[in-house]
Write an enzyme that holds these catalytic residues in place. Structure first.
Site, short mmCIF file in Angstrom:
data_model
loop_
_atom_site.label_atom_id
_atom_site.label_comp_id
_atom_site.label_asym_id
_atom_site.label_seq_id
_atom_site.Cartn_x
_atom_site.Cartn_y
_atom_site.Cartn_z
N ARG A 139 -1.55 9.87 -8.62
CA ARG A 139 -1.36 9.40 -9.99
C ARG A 139 -2.06 10.32 -10.99
O ARG A 139 -3.21 10.69 -10.80
CB ARG A 139 -1.92 7.97 -10.13
N ARG B 104 -7.50 -11.47 -11.96
CA ARG B 104 -7.83 -10.63 -10.82
C ARG B 104 -8.63 -11.42 -9.78
O ARG B 104 -9.04 -10.88 -8.78
CB ARG B 104 -8.66 -9.49 -11.37
N ARG C 198 -11.46 -0.19 -3.79
CA ARG C 198 -10.62 -1.07 -4.63
C ARG C 198 -9.66 -1.89 -3.78
O ARG C 198 -9.34 -3.04 -4.12
CB ARG C 198 -9.86 -0.23 -5.67
N LYS D 272 2.38 -1.78 -11.03
CA LYS D 272 2.37 -2.84 -12.06
C LYS D 272 2.55 -2.26 -13.45
O LYS D 272 3.39 -2.71 -14.22
CB LYS D 272 1.06 -3.66 -11.99
N ARG E 182 -7.62 9.64 -12.85
CA ARG E 182 -8.61 8.60 -13.15
C ARG E 182 -9.78 8.70 -12.19
O ARG E 182 -9.60 8.95 -11.00
CB ARG E 182 -7.95 7.22 -13.01
P1 ADP Z 1 -0.69 -0.03 -10.90
O1 ADP Z 1 -0.55 -0.29 -12.38
O2 ADP Z 1 -0.20 -1.17 -10.06
O3 ADP Z 1 -2.07 0.40 -10.50
P2 ADP Z 1 0.96 2.33 -11.47
O4 ADP Z 1 2.12 1.74 -12.21
O5 ADP Z 1 -0.05 3.09 -12.25
O6 ADP Z 1 0.26 1.20 -10.54
O7 ADP Z 1 1.57 3.27 -10.32
C1 ADP Z 1 0.71 4.02 -9.45
C2 ADP Z 1 1.30 5.41 -9.21
O8 ADP Z 1 2.50 5.28 -8.43
C3 ADP Z 1 1.71 6.16 -10.47
O9 ADP Z 1 1.40 7.54 -10.31
C4 ADP Z 1 3.22 5.94 -10.59
O10 ADP Z 1 3.87 7.05 -11.22
C5 ADP Z 1 3.63 5.83 -9.11
N1 ADP Z 1 4.74 4.89 -8.89
C6 ADP Z 1 4.99 3.73 -9.53
N2 ADP Z 1 6.11 3.13 -9.04
C7 ADP Z 1 6.55 3.96 -8.04
C8 ADP Z 1 7.67 3.92 -7.14
N3 ADP Z 1 8.55 2.90 -7.16
N4 ADP Z 1 7.80 4.92 -6.26
C9 ADP Z 1 6.92 5.96 -6.24
N5 ADP Z 1 5.85 6.06 -7.06
C10 ADP Z 1 5.68 5.08 -7.95
P1 AMP Z 2 -6.26 -1.29 -13.42
O1 AMP Z 2 -5.87 -0.34 -14.50
O2 AMP Z 2 -5.53 -2.60 -13.51
O3 AMP Z 2 -6.18 -0.66 -12.04
O4 AMP Z 2 -7.80 -1.64 -13.67
C1 AMP Z 2 -8.79 -0.64 -13.62
C2 AMP Z 2 -10.17 -1.29 -13.52
O5 AMP Z 2 -10.43 -2.11 -14.68
C3 AMP Z 2 -10.36 -2.25 -12.33
O6 AMP Z 2 -10.67 -1.56 -11.13
C4 AMP Z 2 -11.54 -3.10 -12.85
O7 AMP Z 2 -12.77 -2.40 -12.79
C5 AMP Z 2 -11.18 -3.26 -14.32
N1 AMP Z 2 -10.34 -4.46 -14.53
C6 AMP Z 2 -9.05 -4.49 -14.96
N2 AMP Z 2 -8.61 -5.76 -15.06
C7 AMP Z 2 -9.65 -6.56 -14.66
C8 AMP Z 2 -9.84 -7.96 -14.52
N3 AMP Z 2 -8.85 -8.84 -14.79
N4 AMP Z 2 -11.04 -8.42 -14.08
C9 AMP Z 2 -12.04 -7.57 -13.81
N5 AMP Z 2 -11.93 -6.24 -13.91
C10 AMP Z 2 -10.75 -5.72 -14.33
#
Ligand code: ADP
Ligand code: AMP
Length: 217
Positions: free
Chosen positions: A127, A88, A171, A13, A160
Site C-alpha cells: 500500500r 473497532r 495489527r 475498507k 504508512r
Molecule cells: P483498509 O482500508 O481496509 O485498511 P485499503 O482500502 O487501504 O484497506 O486497501 C489496502 C491496500 O490494498 C491498498 O493498497 C489498496 O490499493 C489495495 N486493494 C484494495 N482493494 C483491493 C483489491 N480488491 N485487490 C487488490 N488490492 C486491493
Molecule cells: P485504519 O486507517 O482504519 O487502518 O486505522 C489506522 C489506525 O488508527 C489504527 O491502527 C488505530 O491505531 C487507529 N484507529 C482507527 N480507528 C480506530 C478506532 N475505531 N478505535 C481505535 N483506534 C482506531
C-alpha cells in the site's frame, strides 16, 4: 442508510468505502483518516493518537468515541453515513448503538469484507498513499504509472508507518482479539452481511452494492 464496514486492516475498507458511500449518497467517515489528518496537522488529538497508531494499537476509546460523536453531529451525517474503521471493539459498538438509540435511530446494516491473512499482508505491504490528495495505490495491484508519484495529483507517495511488516503482524493480532468479536455482536443483532473481498476492486464493489441492495429490498 446507516452503514458500518468491518474487516481486517488491508481488507479494502477505505477503497470500497468511497464507492459505496457515493452510491448511497452518504458521507464516508473514516476514523483512521481523521486520526491521520490530525497527526499531520500536529493537533493535540493527533499527538495523542500517534503513539498508538505507530505501534499498531487501538487509540483509547475515550479519545476515539468523543471524536466520532462530534463527527456524527455534523449536518451531513443527519440522514445517513458510512463508518469505516469504527467501531473497532464491542465497547465502541455498544456506545454507537446508545448514541443512535438516544435519537431514535439504529444502524441499517454492517458489511464485512472477507479476505484471508495472507492477502491482507500482501495488500498492506504494497500500500502506498499520496501525501497530497490521500489517494491509496498498491505497488502490484494498482500501481501508479510514475513510480513514487500519484497519477491523480502528482503528489509524493509514502508508506504508512503502521504498514511495516512487524506492525502489520501486530495489527492482525489486535484485529483478531479486539475487533473480530464485532462479527458475532452484529451477527446476533441480525445486521451482518458478508462479501468476498478478493479479486478486482470493481468486482468487490459490485458484490458489496448488490448485497446492500438485497438488504434494502
Ligand atoms: P483498509 O482500508 O481496509 O485498511 P485499503 O482500502 O487501504 O484497506 O486497501 C489496502 C491496500 O490494498 C491498498 O493498497 C489498496 O490499493 C489495495 N486493494 C484494495 N482493494 C483491493 C483489491 N480488491 N485487490 C487488490 N488490492 C486491493
Ligand atoms: P485504519 O486507517 O482504519 O487502518 O486505522 C489506522 C489506525 O488508527 C489504527 O491502527 C488505530 O491505531 C487507529 N484507529 C482507527 N480507528 C480506530 C478506532 N475505531 N478505535 C481505535 N483506534 C482506531
Amino acid at each position: 442508510m446507516r452503514l458500518v464496514l468491518v474487516g481486517p486492516p488491508g481488507a479494502g475498507k477505505g477503497t470500497q468505502a468511497q464507492f459505496i458511500a457515493s452510491h448511497f449518497a452518504v458521507p464516508k467517515i473514516s476514523t483512521g483518516d481523521i486520526f491521520r489528518a490530525n497527526v499531520s496537522q500536529g493537533t493535540p488529538l493527533g499527538l495523542e493518537a500517534r503513539k498508538f497508531m505507530d505501534a499498531g494499537d487501538l487509540v483509547p476509546d475515550e479519545v476515539t468515541i468523543g471524536m466520532v460523536q462530534d463527527r456524527l453531529r455534523e449536518d451531513d451525517a443527519a440522514e445517513g453515513f458510512l463508518l469505516d474503521g469504527f467501531p473497532r471493539n464491542v465497547h465502541q459498538a455498544e456506545v454507537l448503538d446508545e448514541l443512535l438509540d438516544r435519537q431514535g435511530l439504529r444502524l441499517d446494516v454492517v458489511l464485512e469484507l472477507v479476505v484471508d491473512d495472507e492477502e491482507v499482508v500482501r495488500r498492506l505491504s504494497g500500500r502506498r498513499t499520496c501525501r497530497q490528495c490521500g489517494h491509496v495505490w498498491h505497488l502490484d495491484f494498482d500501481p501508479p504509472t510514475r513510480e513514487g508519484h500519484c497519477d491523480r495529483c502528482g503528489g509524493e507517495l509514502f508508506q504508512r508507518d503502521d504498514d511495516r511488516e512487524d506492525t502489520i503482524r501486530h495489527r492482525l493480532e489486535v484485529y483478531a482479539e479486539q475487533t473480530s468479536p464485532l462479527i458475532g455482536y452484529y451477527g446476533d443483532l441480525g445486521l451482518l452481511r458478508g462479501v468476498d473481498a478478493t479479486g478486482p476492486v470493481e468486482d468487490v464493489t459490485e458484490r458489496a452494492i448488490a448485497a446492500l441492495h438485497r438488504f434494502g429490498d
